[in-house]
Design a protein around this motif. Structure first.
Motif, short mmCIF file in Angstrom:
data_model
loop_
_atom_site.label_atom_id
_atom_site.label_comp_id
_atom_site.label_asym_id
_atom_site.label_seq_id
_atom_site.Cartn_x
_atom_site.Cartn_y
_atom_site.Cartn_z
N PRO A 182 38.38 37.28 46.30
CA PRO A 182 38.56 38.72 46.55
C PRO A 182 39.99 39.10 46.93
O PRO A 182 40.48 40.15 46.54
N TYR A 183 40.66 38.21 47.66
CA TYR A 183 42.03 38.49 48.08
C TYR A 183 42.98 38.43 46.88
O TYR A 183 43.85 39.28 46.73
N VAL A 184 42.81 37.42 46.05
CA VAL A 184 43.66 37.27 44.87
C VAL A 184 43.43 38.42 43.89
O VAL A 184 44.39 39.00 43.35
N LEU B 201 41.85 44.98 53.70
CA LEU B 201 41.26 43.69 53.37
C LEU B 201 41.87 42.55 54.20
O LEU B 201 41.21 41.57 54.50
N VAL B 202 43.12 42.73 54.58
CA VAL B 202 43.80 41.71 55.40
C VAL B 202 43.06 41.50 56.72
O VAL B 202 43.07 40.40 57.27
N ALA C 151 45.19 43.41 41.51
CA ALA C 151 44.87 44.79 41.17
C ALA C 151 45.84 45.76 41.84
O ALA C 151 46.20 46.79 41.25
N SER C 152 46.27 45.44 43.03
CA SER C 152 47.25 46.29 43.71
C SER C 152 48.59 46.23 43.00
O SER C 152 49.26 47.26 42.84
N ALA C 153 48.99 45.05 42.57
CA ALA C 153 50.25 44.91 41.83
C ALA C 153 50.20 45.65 40.50
O ALA C 153 51.22 46.18 40.04
N ALA C 154 49.01 45.72 39.91
CA ALA C 154 48.85 46.43 38.63
C ALA C 154 48.65 47.93 38.82
O ALA C 154 48.55 48.67 37.84
#
Length: 86
Positions: free
Chosen positions: A13-15, A34-35, A20-23
């Motif tokens: 989920p973290y990866v 999430l952190v 997805a955030s980078a995209a």
């Protein structure tokens, strides 16, 4: 084998959220929220690492898995709520 599967399942989920955030798909507040679930993930993995050879204690691992799952769900929900509020 159990430890490798658990590590991949916990890290996924973290990866995925990071990618997805980078995209630009996953909003940054969701990633930030999430952190907050990382301590639950660490507790789960530490317990598994320390007790994976004891069948009687490995059953307790389910409790840590449920706590981590709830933490991830709550963090994702909170992050999406922040996005909606902004």
């Amino acid at each position: 084998m159990l430890l490798q599967v658990l590590l991949v399942a916990t890290a996924s989920p973290y990866v995925i959220a990071l990618g997805a955030s980078a995209a630009g798909i996953c909003p940054l507040p969701v990633l930030a929220a999430l952190v907050l679930s990382l301590p639950a993930a660490k507790t789960l993995l530490d317990y598994a690492w320390n007790n994976h050879t004891d069948p009687a204690r490995i059953a307790i691992l389910k409790k840590f898995g449920v706590k981590w799952h709830v933490a991830v769900g709550a963090c994702l929900t909170a992050g999406l709520a922040v996005c909606k509020a902004l």
